[in-house]
Motif scaffolding. Structure first.
Motif, PDB file in Angstrom:
ATOM      1  N   PRO A  83       0.771  -1.212   0.101  1.00  0.00           N
ATOM      2  CA  PRO A  83       0.005   0.094  -0.123  1.00  0.00           C
ATOM      3  C   PRO A  83       0.850   1.249   0.070  1.00  0.00           C
ATOM      4  O   PRO A  83       0.325   2.551  -0.566  1.00  0.00           O
ATOM      5  N   ASP A  84       1.958   1.432   0.778  1.00  0.00           N
ATOM      6  CA  ASP A  84       2.934   2.424   0.677  1.00  0.00           C
ATOM      7  C   ASP A  84       3.739   2.666  -0.410  1.00  0.00           C
ATOM      8  O   ASP A  84       4.346   3.666  -0.704  1.00  0.00           O
ATOM      9  N   ARG A  99      -2.973  -4.229   0.581  1.00  0.00           N
ATOM     10  CA  ARG A  99      -3.400  -3.732  -0.796  1.00  0.00           C
ATOM     11  C   ARG A  99      -4.257  -4.969  -1.398  1.00  0.00           C
ATOM     12  O   ARG A  99      -3.487  -5.888  -1.718  1.00  0.00           O
ATOM     13  N   LEU A 120      -7.381  -2.526   1.715  1.00  0.00           N
ATOM     14  CA  LEU A 120      -7.700  -1.509   1.101  1.00  0.00           C
ATOM     15  C   LEU A 120      -8.232  -2.018  -0.453  1.00  0.00           C
ATOM     16  O   LEU A 120      -7.250  -2.516  -0.757  1.00  0.00           O
ATOM     17  N   ASP A 121      -9.324  -1.886  -0.747  1.00  0.00           N
ATOM     18  CA  ASP A 121      -9.824  -2.306  -2.152  1.00  0.00           C
ATOM     19  C   ASP A 121     -10.064  -1.008  -2.996  1.00  0.00           C
ATOM     20  O   ASP A 121     -11.406  -0.255  -2.413  1.00  0.00           O
ATOM     21  N   ASN A 122      -9.536  -0.429  -3.923  1.00  0.00           N
ATOM     22  CA  ASN A 122      -9.641   0.870  -4.584  1.00  0.00           C
ATOM     23  C   ASN A 122     -10.032   1.840  -3.545  1.00  0.00           C
ATOM     24  O   ASN A 122     -10.849   2.897  -3.480  1.00  0.00           O
ATOM     25  N   ASN A 123      -9.095   1.947  -2.591  1.00  0.00           N
ATOM     26  CA  ASN A 123      -8.859   2.851  -1.437  1.00  0.00           C
ATOM     27  C   ASN A 123      -9.861   2.829  -0.564  1.00  0.00           C
ATOM     28  O   ASN A 123      -9.982   3.981   0.321  1.00  0.00           O
ATOM     29  N   VAL A 124     -10.773   1.848  -0.603  1.00  0.00           N
ATOM     30  CA  VAL A 124     -11.662   1.925   0.499  1.00  0.00           C
ATOM     31  C   VAL A 124     -11.308   0.823   1.509  1.00  0.00           C
ATOM     32  O   VAL A 124     -11.243  -0.449   1.182  1.00  0.00           O
ATOM     33  N   PHE A 125     -11.512   1.233   2.602  1.00  0.00           N
ATOM     34  CA  PHE A 125     -11.057   0.075   3.854  1.00  0.00           C
ATOM     35  C   PHE A 125     -12.088  -0.956   4.074  1.00  0.00           C
ATOM     36  O   PHE A 125     -13.196  -0.574   4.195  1.00  0.00           O
TER      37      PHE A 125
END
Length: 505
Positions: free
Chosen positions: A83-84, A115, A226-231
């Protein structure tokens, strides 16, 4: 330069790690020694000693160094960012990573959400993968290094997936030994529905009672993704893509033999003053498990039909259920597929003979892989094509070589020949076939050695295409009983086994 207590080379300044001067032999030797001590203590049920060694390893610089090396240099996902987006590629970055993590307390570590990505499955669906950050991967590897030898002492002999010195070939050989006598002829082909996504956290943590890093494992399981930036929260399952997930899955799935009432009896032999031990399997069932794929054998149809009822409590406490579309009962005379191979008893005169071959699905997959390479190489030279083809041909061929694969080899060689013909015709549309044969299919090499009439040779590099038919078939020597490389008393066994397997290659 100076040495630390673990004989690991660092710079004169204790705060800076010189990655290029680390004595990796000493690092691995030290860690391996402590892992074997953990295994021995677990076998002897000395829980206090197990915990003491695990705590010592948790704070060991050697384990941290080894974990960083495996994550950044050895593991397949080393070039896949989390993710980072951070990847440690240079020696300086790896050294700085070690120095940063050595100042942190792993017991207080809070993992980041992973991610989530999706990869296609052969049935058209997509498999979710959770990609942790580099730091999370390192801590997972540390936990795996410390926890695996303890669990190896508990795992079942018929479990072969994601375990050291065990693999697909051992599982296939175990199946062969089970069914060759036409006795265990009824088969339940089993598959757990969404195994990694549904395993009970509570059950996994229950198996880790007393483990020094149990709290960190719990936080890893519940870190979310995180899936498409949704936690998204994770209230069950182990994240596929994490280095710790296969071990946690094996921990959760252990116990299948117990529910099927399978036991083992040690039998001592003395032949020509040479003493050796074999292990006889007892019970009404036989089982082979590779991660979440398994097959169960019984002598009668009534016994195999009873398996689903037997497994109900096993599944319930783990939060699992059988995948109905993949779980079925069949007979060994009709055959079944497992791990890319077809296992079947064929009638030969007045008896049945067990033949294990590459499955039709495995052959189709191999052909698609070969076809993709030809498509990728369109417009390039023959030398380029051979360089791309050979590793794939050899990889497929050597994977199949422990089975009755001659017919599959012939089929693949014929398929590759047809693709070659069209490739060469497209490469030289204005040349005759005779000209193409003279250019690319010489019967003798530059030294005058006969290489065959239809062997493709690169005109510049003189590299030859590999034919699968040239790969010799070799019977696999299955790992014995519950032997583990963490068992000091089995060191000679594994050295001899490895030497035999490589000498036959």
């Amino acid at each position: 330069m100076r040495n630390t207590t673990n004989n690991i080379c660092v710079s004169v300044s204790s705060d800076i790690t010189d990655w290029d001067t680390i004595n990796w032999y000493s690092v691995e030797k030290y860690v391996d020694k402590q892992q074997k001590r953990i295994y021995e203590a677990e076998v002897n049920k000395d829980k206090r000693k197990v915990r003491n060694i695990q705590r010592m390893l948790t704070n060991s610089r050697a384990v941290l160094l080894l974990a960083v090396r495996r994550v950044t240099e050895i593991n397949k996902g080393r070039n896949t960012p989390g993710p980072d987006g951070f990847l440690a590629k240079t020696s300086k970055e790896k050294g700085e990573l070690v120095d940063r993590l050595s100042k942190k307390n792993i017991y207080n570590y809070i993992p980041s959400p992973t991610r989530r990505i999706y990869i296609p499955k052969k049935n058209g669906k997509k498999r979710p993968l959770s990609i942790p950050s580099i730091t999370d991967r390192i801590y997972q590897e540390i936990i795996r290094i410390i926890l695996e030898p303890q669990m190896e002492a508990r795992f079942e002999p018929t479990s072969y997936g994601f375990r050291p010195k065990r693999g697909v070939y051992d599982a296939i050989e175990r199946i062969f030994l089970n069914i060759k006598g036409n006795k265990w002829c009824w088969v339940l082909e089993g598959d757990f529905k969404g195994c990694f996504d549904n395993l009970s956290h509570d059950f996994i943590l229950k198996q880790l009672k007393g483990f020094t890093l149990k709290g960190v494992v719990e936080r890893i399981l519940k870190a979310g993704y995180l899936d498409n930036n949704v936690f998204n929260e994770t209230i069950k399952g182990t994240p596929q893509g994490g280095l710790l997930s296969p071990l946690l899955a094996n921990i959760a799935l252990t116990g299948l033999e117990e529910y099927l009432n399978i036991t083992y009896k040690e039998i001592k032999h003395d032949k020509n003053d040479d003493e050796y031990v074999t292990y006889a399997t007892k019970g009404d069932y036989r089982v082979v498990r590779y991660a979440d794929d398994f097959v169960i054998f019984a002598k009668t149809k009534e016994e195999i039909n009873e398996v689903r009822n037997i497994l109900e409590p096993y599944l319930d406490e783990r939060g699992l259920e059988l995948a109905e579309d993949k779980t079925k009962i069949t007979h060994t005379h009709k055959g079944f597929n497992f791990l890319g191979f077809n296992c079947r008893l064929y009638k030969s005169q007045n008896r049945y003979k067990c033949l294990i071959k590459p499955s039709k699905e495995s052959i189709k997959k191999a052909k698609r892989k070969i076809s993709d390479i030809f498509y990728y190489c369109r417009g390039n030279s023959v030398d380029f094509l051979i360089d791309k083809l050979n590793p794939v041909i050899e990889g497929i061929g050597y994977f199949w070589r422990i089975s009755v694969a001659k017919q599959a080899y012939s089929e693949m060689d014929n398929y590759i020949w047809k693709k070659l013909y069209h490739f060469l015709r497209r490469l030289h549309p204005h040349k005759s076939w005779k000209w193409i044969v003279n250019k690319y299919f010489p019967q003798y090499d530059e030294e005058g050695n006969f290489i065959g009439k239809w062997t493709l040779v690169g005109p510049n590099d003189k590299n030859q295409i590999t034919k699968m038919a040239s790969i010799p078939i070799r019977r696999w020597n299955m790992i014995k009983y519950n032997y583990s490389p963490y068992d000091v008393s089995k060191t000679e066994y594994f050295e001899n086994r490895m030497r035999k397997q490589f000498s036959r290659r």
